[in-house]
Scaffold this motif. Structure first.
Motif, mmCIF file in Angstrom:
data_model
loop_
_atom_site.group_PDB
_atom_site.id
_atom_site.type_symbol
_atom_site.label_atom_id
_atom_site.label_comp_id
_atom_site.label_asym_id
_atom_site.label_seq_id
_atom_site.Cartn_x
_atom_site.Cartn_y
_atom_site.Cartn_z
ATOM 1 N N SER A 53 0.842 -1.204 0.000
ATOM 2 C CA SER A 53 0.000 0.000 0.000
ATOM 3 C C SER A 53 0.874 1.248 0.000
ATOM 4 N N PRO A 54 0.485 2.259 -0.760
ATOM 5 C CA PRO A 54 1.260 3.501 -0.745
ATOM 6 C C PRO A 54 1.103 4.213 0.586
ATOM 7 N N THR A 55 2.097 4.962 0.966
ATOM 8 C CA THR A 55 2.006 5.745 2.197
ATOM 9 C C THR A 55 1.229 7.023 1.931
ATOM 10 N N ALA A 56 0.805 7.660 3.023
ATOM 11 C CA ALA A 56 0.012 8.886 2.903
ATOM 12 C C ALA A 56 0.825 10.039 2.331
ATOM 13 N N ALA A 57 2.149 9.896 2.297
ATOM 14 C CA ALA A 57 3.003 10.978 1.784
ATOM 15 C C ALA A 57 2.952 11.102 0.266
ATOM 16 N N GLY A 58 2.342 10.125 -0.405
ATOM 17 C CA GLY A 58 2.174 10.208 -1.856
ATOM 18 C C GLY A 58 3.483 10.416 -2.597
ATOM 19 N N PRO A 59 3.546 11.414 -3.490
ATOM 20 C CA PRO A 59 4.744 11.605 -4.307
ATOM 21 C C PRO A 59 5.959 12.105 -3.526
ATOM 22 N N ASP A 111 7.172 10.553 -0.954
ATOM 23 C CA ASP A 111 7.823 9.398 -0.356
ATOM 24 C C ASP A 111 8.539 8.579 -1.426
ATOM 25 N N PRO A 112 9.855 8.458 -1.370
ATOM 26 C CA PRO A 112 10.588 7.655 -2.363
ATOM 27 C C PRO A 112 10.106 6.217 -2.427
ATOM 28 N N ARG A 113 9.620 5.703 -1.329
ATOM 29 C CA ARG A 113 9.119 4.328 -1.311
ATOM 30 C C ARG A 113 7.960 4.158 -2.285
ATOM 31 N N ASN A 114 7.088 5.151 -2.361
ATOM 32 C CA ASN A 114 5.974 5.063 -3.301
ATOM 33 C C ASN A 114 6.470 5.040 -4.743
ATOM 34 N N TRP A 115 7.510 5.817 -5.030
ATOM 35 C CA TRP A 115 8.099 5.799 -6.370
ATOM 36 C C TRP A 115 8.748 4.443 -6.654
ATOM 37 N N ALA A 116 9.353 3.856 -5.648
ATOM 38 C CA ALA A 116 9.992 2.550 -5.822
ATOM 39 C C ALA A 116 8.960 1.473 -6.139
ATOM 40 N N ILE A 117 7.814 1.533 -5.473
ATOM 41 C CA ILE A 117 6.735 0.577 -5.755
ATOM 42 C C ILE A 117 6.274 0.726 -7.203
ATOM 43 N N ALA A 151 4.090 4.336 -19.202
ATOM 44 C CA ALA A 151 4.463 4.918 -17.914
ATOM 45 C C ALA A 151 3.799 6.268 -17.697
ATOM 46 N N TYR A 152 3.748 7.094 -18.733
ATOM 47 C CA TYR A 152 3.136 8.417 -18.604
ATOM 48 C C TYR A 152 1.647 8.298 -18.280
ATOM 49 N N THR A 153 0.970 7.400 -18.979
ATOM 50 C CA THR A 153 -0.470 7.230 -18.782
ATOM 51 C C THR A 153 -0.766 6.722 -17.376
ATOM 52 N N VAL A 154 0.014 5.755 -16.933
ATOM 53 C CA VAL A 154 -0.165 5.212 -15.587
ATOM 54 C C VAL A 154 0.064 6.289 -14.529
ATOM 55 N N LYS A 155 1.032 7.165 -14.778
ATOM 56 C CA LYS A 155 1.352 8.197 -13.784
ATOM 57 C C LYS A 155 0.130 9.020 -13.404
ATOM 58 N N THR A 156 -0.697 9.372 -14.383
ATOM 59 C CA THR A 156 -1.873 10.186 -14.058
ATOM 60 C C THR A 156 -2.849 9.412 -13.184
ATOM 61 N N MET A 157 -3.023 8.115 -13.484
ATOM 62 C CA MET A 157 -3.946 7.304 -12.683
ATOM 63 C C MET A 157 -3.419 7.108 -11.273
ATOM 64 N N VAL A 158 -2.123 6.852 -11.150
ATOM 65 C CA VAL A 158 -1.525 6.692 -9.826
ATOM 66 C C VAL A 158 -1.656 7.992 -9.032
ATOM 67 N N GLY A 159 -1.373 9.117 -9.693
ATOM 68 C CA GLY A 159 -1.476 10.400 -9.015
ATOM 69 C C GLY A 159 -2.872 10.666 -8.489
ATOM 70 N N VAL A 160 -3.887 10.363 -9.309
ATOM 71 C CA VAL A 160 -5.273 10.638 -8.918
ATOM 72 C C VAL A 160 -5.801 9.595 -7.939
ATOM 73 N N PHE A 161 -5.643 8.302 -8.283
ATOM 74 C CA PHE A 161 -6.300 7.246 -7.511
ATOM 75 C C PHE A 161 -5.455 6.707 -6.353
ATOM 76 N N GLU A 162 -4.130 6.722 -6.470
ATOM 77 C CA GLU A 162 -3.274 6.205 -5.406
ATOM 78 C C GLU A 162 -2.825 7.313 -4.453
ATOM 79 N N TRP A 163 -2.513 8.479 -5.027
ATOM 80 C CA TRP A 163 -1.897 9.533 -4.225
ATOM 81 C C TRP A 163 -2.836 10.707 -3.960
ATOM 82 N N GLY A 164 -4.071 10.648 -4.458
ATOM 83 C CA GLY A 164 -5.084 11.638 -4.106
ATOM 84 C C GLY A 164 -4.882 13.021 -4.690
ATOM 85 N N LEU A 165 -4.247 13.116 -5.864
ATOM 86 C CA LEU A 165 -3.970 14.412 -6.480
ATOM 87 C C LEU A 165 -5.074 14.819 -7.448
ATOM 88 N N SER A 166 -5.122 16.101 -7.779
ATOM 89 C CA SER A 166 -5.983 16.569 -8.858
ATOM 90 C C SER A 166 -5.399 16.099 -10.184
#
Length: 585
Positions: free
Chosen positions: A309-315, A317-323, A495-510
Motif C-alpha cells: 500500500s502507498p504511504t500517505a506521503a504520496g509523491p 515518499d521515495p518508497r511510493n516511487w519505488a513501488i 508509464a506516462y499514462t499510468v502516472k496520471t492514474m496513480v497520481g489521482v487514484f493512489e496519491w489523491g492528487l488533482s
C-alpha cells in the motif's frame, strides 16, 4: 489550477495564432470562465482545441470533434501525427454505458518481408536509415478509422468537419514554438538533396538559404487544403484514388524504396474491437487491446492494487516511487515478450490480467531493486489456453513521437484518442501536404533472437506493428465515465499514462497535479527520472535502494486528461511540457 493552465495555452498562442482562427482560440478562454462545464476538449495544440470546440458548439459528437481535431493536428503538429498515420480511439457511449475501441493502426504492405530492416551481415539497419526511407511506411489507418467511427457515432455531416483545417491550411498558420524547436533540433534529418531523398519537407520548412522558418512564420499548405477537399467529399477517395497512387509512388522512390502499392492501400480496413478492462479498486480501467500495448497499463494498475500500500506521503515518499517503478518493470517485461498483432500471434491476454497472476507478480516488489522485477513472468499458466511456443527476446527499438487528446461532448460521450506518424515528421516524405508515417519501424528489426526463438513483433506482410499507444478511459462502480487519459511518448506512453492514474487514484492528487508530477519510466533495469522535475532527494533515495537511475531530460510527455467530479462537472488537465490547452463549453 485548470483556469491557470488554460490561460497559459491561450497566451502562448496569441503570439502565433492567425486571423479569424485566433478569435476562435480566444473564445476558448472566455468559455473557460463558465462555472458549469457540460463539454470539454483537451489537446496538445490551441488550434486543435479550438477546432474541437467549434464542432461541439455546432451540436457535434465527441467523434465529430475528434475528426476535426486530427485534421488540424495533421497540419499544425506534423511532427507528431497526421492523416497519413494511424491511431487508436476508445469511445464511451453514455446512453448505453458501453465502450468500443476503433483500431486505425497501420499495416505492413503485402510485399513486406521479415528481414526488410536487416543488413546483409545480419545486423539491424540503423534506425535513422530505416526511418527516412520508403521501407518504413505502412498503410495509413487513421482516416479509415475515423470514417468508421463517424458512421456509428457522428452527428454532423462528414464534409463539415474539415472546414477549420482547410481554412487554416489555405490562409496559413503561424509556426508554434514547439514546431520551430523540432525543426531546430531534428531538421538535419530532413533530406535537402535528391541524393538524400525526396526534398518536399525541406522546401516546406526551410528558406532558400537553408534556414528553418522562424517561430511565428505564416506557413501555408495549399496541397493539404486540396487533400482535405477531396477527403471531405468522400473518405474512400483517400484509399482508392489519386492520393493512394501518389502515396505508393512516393514510398517506392529511392533511397531504400519500399514495396507499398496502391492496392495495399485500397485493401486496408479499420477494426472495431471490444475494450479491455481491468478491475482496480472500485473502478474499471479500460483501453485498447493488442496490437496496442494498453495491456501493460492494466497490468501495472493491477499489480499496484495487489502490492504494498502507498504511504500517505504520496509523491513525497521515495518508497511510493519505488513501488511504482517495480510495477512498471514487471509489466513492461511481459508486454515486450508477448504483445503483437492478434491476427498473427497467440497471446496470454487473460493470463496477463488475471488477478492471481498479478498478485504473484506484485509479491516480487520489495524495498530495494531486484532483477526479479524486470524478468518475464509466465502468464500462460493463468490463461484459458496454454502455449508450447517460446517467444524470442524482443528487439524492437525505442522511439518517441505521437499526440493524444480527450473529448467529452454535451451528451456525455467520451473519446480518448492517440494518433501518430511514429517518429518525428514520420519518414519526412510528403504527399498531398501530409507527412507519411514511418510506422513499420515499430516492428522488431530482428525476427529471431540469439537462441533462435521467433520474436512476436517481427515484420510480416499485412501485419500491424505493436503499438505503445494506450488511450484509456476509467469507469466508476456504476459504469459511468470517471476519467480519460493518455499521452504521446513512444514506449514511455505506458508509464506516462499510468502516472496520471496513480497520481489521482493512489496519491489523491488533482488531474493537473498528477500530470505535473515528474515522469518516471522503468523499462528493464534502468529507471529514468525526469531531470529538473524530480527532487534530488527522490533521485538519491532511489539510488540508495539500488535502482539504476538515469536522470533524463528526455521524458517529454504530452498528457491530456479529463475527469468527472462527484457533482458532474468536468476537470481537465493539459501537459505543460507541450502546448496543451483545455477548452470548455
Amino acid at each position: 489550477m485548470k483556469f491557470h493552465i488554460f490561460v497559459f495555452g491561450v497566451l502562448a498562442t496569441a503570439l502565433w495564432g492567425c486571423g479569424a482562427q485566433d478569435k476562435k482560440i480566444e473564445e476558448v478562454k472566455v468559455l473557460a470562465e463558465k462555472p458549469k462545464q457540460q463539454a470539454m476538449v483537451v489537446t496538445a495544440n490551441p488550434h486543435a482545441t479550438a477546432a474541437g470546440l467549434e464542432i461541439l458548439r455546432a451540436g457535434g459528437s465527441a467523434v465529430d470533434a475528434a475528426i476535426a481535431i486530427e485534421s488540424v493536428l495533421s497540419l499544425v503538429e506534423p511532427q507528431s501525427s497526421g492523416l497519413a498515420g494511424g491511431a487508436f480511439m476508445v469511445h464511451y457511449d453514455s446512453a448505453t454505458k458501453s465502450l468500443a475501441v476503433y483500431d486505425g493502426r497501420e499495416s505492413a504492405p503485402s510485399g513486406a518481408t521479415p528481414d526488410m530492416f536487416m543488413l546483409e551481415n545480419g545486423d539491424s539497419m540503423p534506425f535513422m536509415q530505416a526511418k527516412t526511407s520508403g521501407l518504413s511506411t505502412g498503410v495509413p489507418g487513421v482516416l479509415a478509422m475515423l470514417s468508421m467511427a463517424h458512421q456509428e457515432q457522428g452527428n454532423l455531416e462528414w464534409g463539415s468537419l474539415f472546414d477549420y483545417a482547410t481554412k487554416l491550411a489555405s490562409e496559413g498558420f503561424k509556426i508554434s514554438p514547439r514546431l520551430h524547436g523540432m525543426l531546430e533540433r531534428f531538421g538535419k534529418y530532413i533530406p535537402s538533396t535528391p541524393e538524400e531523398g525526396p526534398t518536399d519537407a525541406y522546401e516546406y520548412f526551410f528558406d532558400q538559404a537553408g534556414v528553418a522558418h522562424p517561430e511565428g512564420y505564416l506557413l501555408k499548405n495549399p496541397e493539404y487544403a486540396k487533400t482535405l477537399s477531396i477527403i471531405a467529399k468522400d473518405p474512400a477517395a483517400f484509399y482508392q484514388g489519386d492520393i493512394a497512387k501518389q502515396i505508393a509512388a512516393m514510398v517506392q522512390q529511392p533511397p531504400r524504396a519500399g514495396s507499398l502499392t496502391a492496392e495495399d492501400i485500397a485493401a486496408y480496413r479499420p477494426v472495431k474491437r471490444m475494450a479491455l478492462c481491468q478491475d482496480y479498486r472500485d473502478t474499471q480501467i479500460c483501453g485498447a487491446p493488442p496490437p496496442s500495448s494498453w495491456l501493460a497499463v492494466g497490468m501495472i494498475m493491477g499489480i499496484l492494487e495487489n502490492g504494498p500500500s502507498p504511504t500517505a506521503a504520496g509523491p513525497s515518499d521515495p518508497r511510493n516511487w519505488a513501488i511504482l517503478a517495480q510495477a512498471q518493470q514487471l509489466a513492461y517485461a511481459d508486454r515486450d515478450q508477448f504483445i503483437a498483432d492478434p491476427n498473427f500471434v497467440d497471446m496470454p491476454i487473460k493470463g496477463m490480467l488475471n488477478k492471481e497472476y498479478l498478485a504473484s507478480r506484485a509479491k516480487l516488489i520489495s524495498n530495494k531493486a531486484t532483477p526479479l522485477t524486470y524478468g518475464v513472468g509466465n502468464p500462460w499458466a493463468y490463461n484459458d489456453t496454454p502455449s508450447e511456443v517460446s517467444s524470442g527476446i524482443d528487439a524492437t527499438q525505442d522511439v518517441h513521437g505521437t499526440t493524444h487528446f480527450v473529448i467529452v461532448d454535451a451528451e456525455g460521450d467520451v473519446v480518448s484518442m492517440t494518433a501518430t506518424v511514429e517518429s518525428i515528421f514520420g519518414t519526412t516524405r510528403m504527399v498531398g501536404g501530409m507527412f507519411l508515417n514511418n510506422q513499420l519501424t515499430d516492428f522488431s528489426f530482428q525476427h529471431h533472437d540469439k537462441d533462435g526463438n521467433a520474436i512476436v513483433n517481427a515484420v510480416a506482410a499485412n501485419k500491424r506493428p505493436r503499438s505503445s499507444m494506450s488511450p484509456s478511459i476509467v469507469l466508476d462502480k456504476n459504469g459511468d465515465f470517471l476519467l480519460a487519459t493518455g499521452s504521446p511518448g513512444g514506449n514511455n506512453i505506458i508509464a506516462y499514462t499510468v502516472k496520471t492514474m496513480v497520481g489521482v487514484f493512489e496519491w489523491g492528487l488533482s488531474p493537473q497535479d498528477a500530470v505535473d508530477l515528474p515522469n518516471m519510466v522503468a523499462r528493464g533495469k534502468t529507471v529514468r527520472l525526469e531531470k529538473g522535475a524530480t527532487p534530488d532527494a527522490i533521485i538519491m533515495a532511489m539510488k540508495d535502494m539500488g535502482f539504476d537511475v538515469d536522470a533524463s531530460r528526455g521524458e517529454n510527455s504530452g498528457l491530456s486528461v479529463i475527469m468527472r467530479k462527484p457533482d458532474g462537472t468536468l476537470e481537465g488537465a493539459a501537459d505543460k511540457r507541450r502546448e496543451g490547452v483545455i477548452g470548455t463549453l
